[in-house]
Motif scaffolding. Structure first.
Motif, PDB file in Angstrom:
ATOM      1  N   ASP A  43       8.811  -2.204   4.856  1.00  0.00           N
ATOM      2  CA  ASP A  43       8.601  -2.074   3.418  1.00  0.00           C
ATOM      3  C   ASP A  43       9.579  -2.939   2.626  1.00  0.00           C
ATOM      4  N   ALA A  44      10.863  -2.765   2.944  1.00  0.00           N
ATOM      5  CA  ALA A  44      11.910  -3.482   2.208  1.00  0.00           C
ATOM      6  C   ALA A  44      11.775  -4.988   2.399  1.00  0.00           C
ATOM      7  N   GLU A  45      11.465  -5.405   3.625  1.00  0.00           N
ATOM      8  CA  GLU A  45      11.319  -6.841   3.893  1.00  0.00           C
ATOM      9  C   GLU A  45      10.171  -7.406   3.086  1.00  0.00           C
ATOM     10  N   TYR A  46       9.073  -6.653   3.020  1.00  0.00           N
ATOM     11  CA  TYR A  46       7.911  -7.098   2.251  1.00  0.00           C
ATOM     12  C   TYR A  46       8.249  -7.188   0.762  1.00  0.00           C
ATOM     13  N   CYS A  47       8.875  -6.151   0.234  1.00  0.00           N
ATOM     14  CA  CYS A  47       9.205  -6.128  -1.198  1.00  0.00           C
ATOM     15  C   CYS A  47      10.203  -7.222  -1.558  1.00  0.00           C
ATOM     16  N   ALA A  48      11.098  -7.567  -0.626  1.00  0.00           N
ATOM     17  CA  ALA A  48      12.055  -8.650  -0.884  1.00  0.00           C
ATOM     18  C   ALA A  48      11.332  -9.979  -1.086  1.00  0.00           C
ATOM     19  N   ARG A  49      10.224 -10.171  -0.356  1.00  0.00           N
ATOM     20  CA  ARG A  49       9.442 -11.402  -0.518  1.00  0.00           C
ATOM     21  C   ARG A  49       8.495 -11.313  -1.709  1.00  0.00           C
ATOM     22  N   ALA A  50       7.785 -10.198  -1.805  1.00  0.00           N
ATOM     23  CA  ALA A  50       6.776 -10.061  -2.854  1.00  0.00           C
ATOM     24  C   ALA A  50       7.396 -10.106  -4.245  1.00  0.00           C
ATOM     25  N   SER A  51       8.569  -9.504  -4.403  1.00  0.00           N
ATOM     26  CA  SER A  51       9.185  -9.426  -5.731  1.00  0.00           C
ATOM     27  C   SER A  51       9.507 -10.802  -6.301  1.00  0.00           C
ATOM     28  N   GLN A  52       9.652 -11.787  -5.437  1.00  0.00           N
ATOM     29  CA  GLN A  52       9.931 -13.133  -5.913  1.00  0.00           C
ATOM     30  C   GLN A  52       8.728 -13.745  -6.635  1.00  0.00           C
ATOM     31  N   LYS A  53       7.568 -13.082  -6.530  1.00  0.00           N
ATOM     32  CA  LYS A  53       6.358 -13.521  -7.229  1.00  0.00           C
ATOM     33  C   LYS A  53       6.164 -12.766  -8.546  1.00  0.00           C
ATOM     34  N   TRP A  54       7.033 -11.781  -8.817  1.00  0.00           N
ATOM     35  CA  TRP A  54       6.857 -10.923  -9.988  1.00  0.00           C
ATOM     36  C   TRP A  54       7.763 -11.392 -11.122  1.00  0.00           C
ATOM     37  N   ASN A  55       7.165 -11.753 -12.226  1.00  0.00           N
ATOM     38  CA  ASN A  55       7.932 -12.186 -13.395  1.00  0.00           C
ATOM     39  C   ASN A  55       8.396 -11.014 -14.245  1.00  0.00           C
ATOM     40  N   VAL A  56       7.571  -9.965 -14.303  1.00  0.00           N
ATOM     41  CA  VAL A  56       7.917  -8.785 -15.094  1.00  0.00           C
ATOM     42  C   VAL A  56       7.808  -7.549 -14.204  1.00  0.00           C
ATOM     43  N   ILE A  57       8.923  -6.832 -14.047  1.00  0.00           N
ATOM     44  CA  ILE A  57       8.969  -5.624 -13.222  1.00  0.00           C
ATOM     45  C   ILE A  57       9.509  -4.492 -14.077  1.00  0.00           C
ATOM     46  N   VAL A  58       8.786  -3.377 -14.104  1.00  0.00           N
ATOM     47  CA  VAL A  58       9.229  -2.236 -14.899  1.00  0.00           C
ATOM     48  C   VAL A  58       9.273  -0.982 -14.039  1.00  0.00           C
ATOM     49  N   GLY A  59      10.125  -0.055 -14.469  1.00  0.00           N
ATOM     50  CA  GLY A  59      10.242   1.235 -13.797  1.00  0.00           C
ATOM     51  C   GLY A  59       9.710   2.332 -14.695  1.00  0.00           C
ATOM     52  N   ASP A  60       8.858   3.200 -14.154  1.00  0.00           N
ATOM     53  CA  ASP A  60       8.262   4.296 -14.904  1.00  0.00           C
ATOM     54  C   ASP A  60       8.956   5.603 -14.527  1.00  0.00           C
ATOM     55  N   GLU A  61       9.316   6.397 -15.533  1.00  0.00           N
ATOM     56  CA  GLU A  61      10.120   7.599 -15.296  1.00  0.00           C
ATOM     57  C   GLU A  61       9.346   8.735 -14.628  1.00  0.00           C
ATOM     58  N   HIS A  62       8.022   8.679 -14.592  1.00  0.00           N
ATOM     59  CA  HIS A  62       7.240   9.787 -14.059  1.00  0.00           C
ATOM     60  C   HIS A  62       7.315   9.845 -12.523  1.00  0.00           C
ATOM     61  N   PRO A  63       7.581  11.018 -11.933  1.00  0.00           N
ATOM     62  CA  PRO A  63       7.529  11.176 -10.468  1.00  0.00           C
ATOM     63  C   PRO A  63       6.077  11.384 -10.036  1.00  0.00           C
ATOM     64  N   LEU A  64       5.392  10.306  -9.732  1.00  0.00           N
ATOM     65  CA  LEU A  64       3.947  10.352  -9.518  1.00  0.00           C
ATOM     66  C   LEU A  64       3.525  10.397  -8.054  1.00  0.00           C
ATOM     67  N   VAL A  65       4.434  10.017  -7.162  1.00  0.00           N
ATOM     68  CA  VAL A  65       4.129  10.015  -5.731  1.00  0.00           C
ATOM     69  C   VAL A  65       4.847  11.168  -5.052  1.00  0.00           C
ATOM     70  N   HIS A  66       4.161  11.836  -4.132  1.00  0.00           N
ATOM     71  CA  HIS A  66       4.768  12.909  -3.341  1.00  0.00           C
ATOM     72  C   HIS A  66       4.967  12.414  -1.918  1.00  0.00           C
ATOM     73  N   TRP A  78       0.811  11.863  -1.037  1.00  0.00           N
ATOM     74  CA  TRP A  78      -0.241  12.008  -2.049  1.00  0.00           C
ATOM     75  C   TRP A  78       0.314  11.669  -3.425  1.00  0.00           C
ATOM     76  N   ILE A  79      -0.594  11.388  -4.366  1.00  0.00           N
ATOM     77  CA  ILE A  79      -0.191  11.021  -5.721  1.00  0.00           C
ATOM     78  C   ILE A  79      -0.783  11.995  -6.725  1.00  0.00           C
ATOM     79  N   GLU A  80      -0.141  12.096  -7.881  1.00  0.00           N
ATOM     80  CA  GLU A  80      -0.667  12.925  -8.969  1.00  0.00           C
ATOM     81  C   GLU A  80      -2.010  12.358  -9.434  1.00  0.00           C
ATOM     82  N   SER A  81      -2.884  13.240  -9.932  1.00  0.00           N
ATOM     83  CA  SER A  81      -4.234  12.822 -10.294  1.00  0.00           C
ATOM     84  C   SER A  81      -4.261  11.789 -11.428  1.00  0.00           C
TER      85      SER A  81
END
Length: 216
Positions: free
Chosen positions: A125-148, A36-39
């Motif tokens: 998951d990892a295999e998918y992200c390895a391919r998908a990330s090659q389409k992402w020009n800008v990737i950022v990390g958010d400090e909030h723990p939003l997924v449980h 689940w995710i935070e509201s």
């Protein structure tokens, strides 16, 4: 505004692919059935995506057990990756926890033609992200723990499976194929890939040799 789609196929990959194909919005988030995710998760990640003009925003998460929770804080503060290869180095570090489909807000236009490999059932998951990330020009990390992430002893990755090694081998070969060009150019990434494989060999060892359900 929720649309429920019944899937005639089985497996998490086909379900996610069906969702992507039917999605109407500008962004996509994946969420596993027992998590689940935070509201305010979507709002926080969307604001970050717009501000950074990001193709993908990755958040921290909490690991929820029956009697307590642990915050998994890979991002101590908001972070911007220099490019997709910079993110890839984190992905290949399994314990960083950024190689999952969930915990990400993804610009839909970047993954219209990038579907999960429905032949894979472990480390998909990892295999998918390895391919998908090659389409992402800008990737950022958010400090909030939003997924449980709810720890479940009966989940697919924790059940004893005599075909566990074969399933992982199929995924590792797929990741190797995805990254063969970048590994040829960057020996550091090649080393990280083999560390990634070694980590999964340990998972196979524990699952097969030390699993209480393995009576042999």
């Amino acid at each position: 505004n929720v649309t429920v789609i019944k899937n005639s196929k089985s497996g998490v990959c086909s379900g996610r692919n069906l969702g992507v194909k039917n999605a109407k919005g500008d962004y996509i988030m994946f969420l596993d059935a027992d998590d689940w995710i935070e509201s305010n998760a979507c709002k926080i990640l969307l604001n970050h995506a717009v501000e950074a003009e990001a193709d993908c925003v990755i958040c921290n998460y909490s690991r929820d057990y029956s009697d307590h929770s642990e915050k998994m804080l890979h991002y101590i503060r908001d972070t911007m990756y220099s490019d997709w290869k910079d993110y890839l180095k984190d992905l290949l570090n399994v314990q960083a926890g950024v190689g999952f489909c969930w915990g990400k807000l993804i610009k839909a236009s970047t993954i219209e033609d990038v579907l999960l490999n429905e032949e894979l059932s472990l480390a998909e998951d990892a295999e998918y992200c390895a391919r998908a990330s090659q389409k992402w020009n800008v990737i950022v990390g958010d400090e909030h723990p939003l997924v449980h992430y709810v720890f479940n002893d009966q989940s697919a990755v924790r059940k004893f499976d005599t075909a566990y090694a074969d399933k992982f081998l199929l995924s590792m070969k797929a990741v190797e194929e995805d990254l063969k060009d970048v590994m040829a150019e960057d020996k550091n990434i090649e080393t990280l890939f083999y560390n990634f494989v070694s980590y999964h060999v340990l998972l196979i060892l524990v699952n097969y040799c030390a699993h209480p359900q393995n009576k042999d």
